[in-house]
Design an enzyme around this catalytic site. Structure first.
Site, PDB file in Angstrom:
ATOM      1  N   GLU A 132       0.808  -1.229   0.000  1.00 21.13           N
ATOM      2  CA  GLU A 132       0.000   0.000   0.000  1.00 21.13           C
ATOM      3  C   GLU A 132       0.843   1.283   0.000  1.00 21.13           C
ATOM      4  O   GLU A 132       0.538   2.221   0.725  1.00 21.13           O
ATOM      5  CB  GLU A 132      -0.950  -0.013   1.205  1.00 21.13           C
ATOM      6  CG  GLU A 132      -1.958  -1.141   1.105  1.00 21.13           C
ATOM      7  CD  GLU A 132      -2.833  -1.294   2.339  1.00 21.13           C
ATOM      8  OE1 GLU A 132      -4.042  -1.427   2.146  1.00 21.13           O
ATOM      9  OE2 GLU A 132      -2.311  -1.300   3.475  1.00 21.13           O
TER      10      GLU A 132
HETATM   11  C1  ACM Z   1      -2.055  -5.614   3.965  1.00 20.39           C
HETATM   12  O1  ACM Z   1      -3.128  -6.149   4.323  1.00 20.39           O
HETATM   13  N1  ACM Z   1      -1.991  -4.305   3.740  1.00 20.39           N
HETATM   14  C2  ACM Z   1      -0.847  -6.396   3.763  1.00 20.39           C
END
Ligand code: ACM
Length: 546
Positions: free
Chosen positions: A350
């Site tokens: 992310e």
């Molecule tokens: C995640 O769930 N951002 C690895």
């Protein structure tokens, strides 16, 4: 919030049980008078979680009595350590003395015998395999390694009545069904991740979780030690990371962090139970706590405020600054020194406020820092958008709506030598709601009921990935909405044993219909251990006796 289960729910479970037509004495609803008879009937050999490789029942089996000794090789510290661990489980509930004595003591070969030996039959069961032979007068656990012996102890523990888990004297008998179990895991990596950043969990809570993982023969605890909301490990060369960056958590509570001694205590507790701790410092995003602690890590030189919400992807280390890599080098060096295991996890998920170009630059610079400090690189599967170093492990956290291009990238990396740990979000994420009524948890990847968590095959899940690229499975427990051990219990159980079974048991044993009965039989054990769990309507639970 803990959820309470009314009578209606228990009755519903009983009806389901009747519909399933099971005649198992261990799961059938029973009257008070039937309970005494059931107590005498041992758990059928092999009816445990995870399902063993091979079970050969037969013979009268073993009974622990007031005279039982636990026999280990004289001077064998590892056998003695596992023997004392077993005695520690058995003594409070049985009320027996159970001395741990030398096998060569000369007063007979009876009792519980623990033996580590390099005989070919033991070596053939690998680093974690073991054999249990239960016969009249003796119960023998053998393995090539202390870890295998420890797993054998977990098997014996589950073969005993659930009351063995209570910490006050209970009525026996303490019988183990007769026969032989030969066992070894399907995958080398069987883990869970605990997010101690969104909410901080003190050492005692982490140890409790480790004990739960050990009961199901898991061997990795991945600790998510840093995120936007908190930095949880003391780093001597950058002290404000913990003292300031660790000073809060989601919702604005006081947070916390582990001193190095506390962290070593967690690592030692895990190691004594056959688990390696894999520390994660999530980078380049999920770094607000670090950015708030040191202004120089920000591209504009201005430290943002601490963050206590649950949004993701807004933070980034400054990819262009040299100080960023000095910071990473210091942190990884200090963390590597605390890590006897093979890997340091560098996150990489992310990175929504880092350009693709910067992300590649960052991962290209950071991976060699990890290997320079003698550790293997582990990261979320976004690592495959860059060039994984040889030996890198990518943790796949996609789900049923993950695009084909992203899956292809992961599969191609696996074909080129990157190993994979599978954590599909819509199967293995323990923070996800069971259904629409679950009060805790998130649901961005959908609801994850108990069958959905169990009913998939790591060997075929990512089509096109070579079988030998799959190192194993991991069940992440994110804690945006979780702040107490009871809440961790409720979300991990009963899904965690299913992921443990996917990692340990041969694919040939995979059968939801049979599994749900074995899983139901674990509930009295959780009751005895004082654990909470979700009484899923998919599982034929016995009535709760807490
Ligand atoms: C995640 O769930 N951002 C690895």
């Amino acid at each position: 919030m803990r959820q309470h289960h009314g009578t209606a729910c228990v009755l519903g479970s009983l009806l389901l049980l009747a519909a399933a037509g099971t005649s198992s004495s261990a799961t059938a609803p029973r009257s008070a008078s039937g309970a005494a008879a059931d107590r005498a009937a041992p758990v059928p050999l092999g009816r445990i979680v995870p399902a063993p490789l091979a079970v050969d029942p037969g013979g009268p089996g073993f009974e622990i009595t007031a005279k039982t000794r636990i026999r280990v090789g004289s001077g064998n510290a590892e056998e003695r350590r596992v023997g004392e661990y077993l005695a520690g489980i058995l003594r409070p509930s049985t009320g027996y003395r159970l001395p741990v004595t030398d096998r060569e003591g000369g007063d007979g070969g009876d009792g519980i015998r623990l033996r580590i030996s390099a005989e070919p039959a033991n070596k053939a069961l690998g680093d974690e395999g073991y054999r249990v032979i239960s016969a009249r007068g003796s119960l023998t656990i053998t393995s090539w390694t202390a870890t295998g012996l420890f797993h054998g102890v977990q098997t014996v523990r589950q073969q005993l009545p659930a009351a063995v888990e209570r910490r006050t004297p209970q009525r026996g008998p303490w019988r183990v069904a007769g026969g032989t179990i030969k066992d070894k895991p399907r995958y080398a990596y069987r883990g869970s991740m605990l997010d101690v950043s969104r909410h901080f969990f003190p050492v005692e809570h982490v140890k409790r979780y480790i004990d739960q993982l050990a009961l199901y023969k898991m061997n990795k605890l991945h600790l998510h030690l840093s995120d936007d909301q908190g930095w949880r490990i003391a780093i001597d060369s950058w002290p404000r990371l913990a003292t300031y960056g660790g000073s809060t958590q989601v919702g604005g509570g006081p947070g916390g962090y582990y001193t190095k001694d506390q962290y070593k205590d967690i690592v030692a507790h895990a190691a004594a139970r056959g688990l390696q701790v894999i520390p994660e410092i999530d980078m380049p995003s999920h770094t607000n706590a670090a950015l708030a602690s040191y202004a120089e890590l920000n591209c504009d030189g201005v430290a943002p405020p601490l963050y206590t919400g649950i949004e993701v992807g807004f933070s980034s280390l400054c990819v262009a600054k040299d100080v960023t890599y000095e910071f990473v080098d210091d942190v990884v060096r200090e963390l590597a020194a605390l890590t006897p295991g093979g890997q340091v996890h560098i996150g990489g998920d992310e990175a929504h406020s880092t350009s693709h170009e910067d992300f590649v630059t960052f991962m290209d610079k950071v991976q060699p820092i990890v290997t320079k400090h003698g550790k293997g690189v582990m990261a979320w599967h976004q690592l495959t958008e860059t060039t994984p170093v040889p030996g890198a492990v990518a943790q796949y956290w996609g789900y049923d709506r993950t695009g084909q291009a992203e899956r292809d990238r992961v599969v191609n990396a696996a074909r080129n030598g990157t190993k994979l740990v599978l954590s599909p979000a819509d199967r293995s994420y323990l923070d996800h709601k069971y259904d629409k009524d679950t009060k805790l948890g998130l649901s961005w990847a959908g609801y994850v009921e108990v069958q959905r968590a169990y009913d998939w095959d790591p060997g075929t899940y990512l089509q096109g990935a070579p079988a030998d690229a799959i190192l194993g499975v991991e069940a992440p427990l994110w804690t945006e909405t979780l702040s107490t051990p009871a809440q961790l219990d409720y979300m991990a159980f009963p899904r965690l044993p299913g992921i443990a079974e996917l990692g340990w048991s041969p694919a040939a044993t995979h059968d939801w219909g049979k599994y749900r009965t074995r899983l139901a039989e674990q509930a009295p054990r959780w009751d005895a251990l004082g654990m909470d769990y979700y009484r899923s309507p998919q599982v034929p639970w016995p009535p709760s006796r807490r």
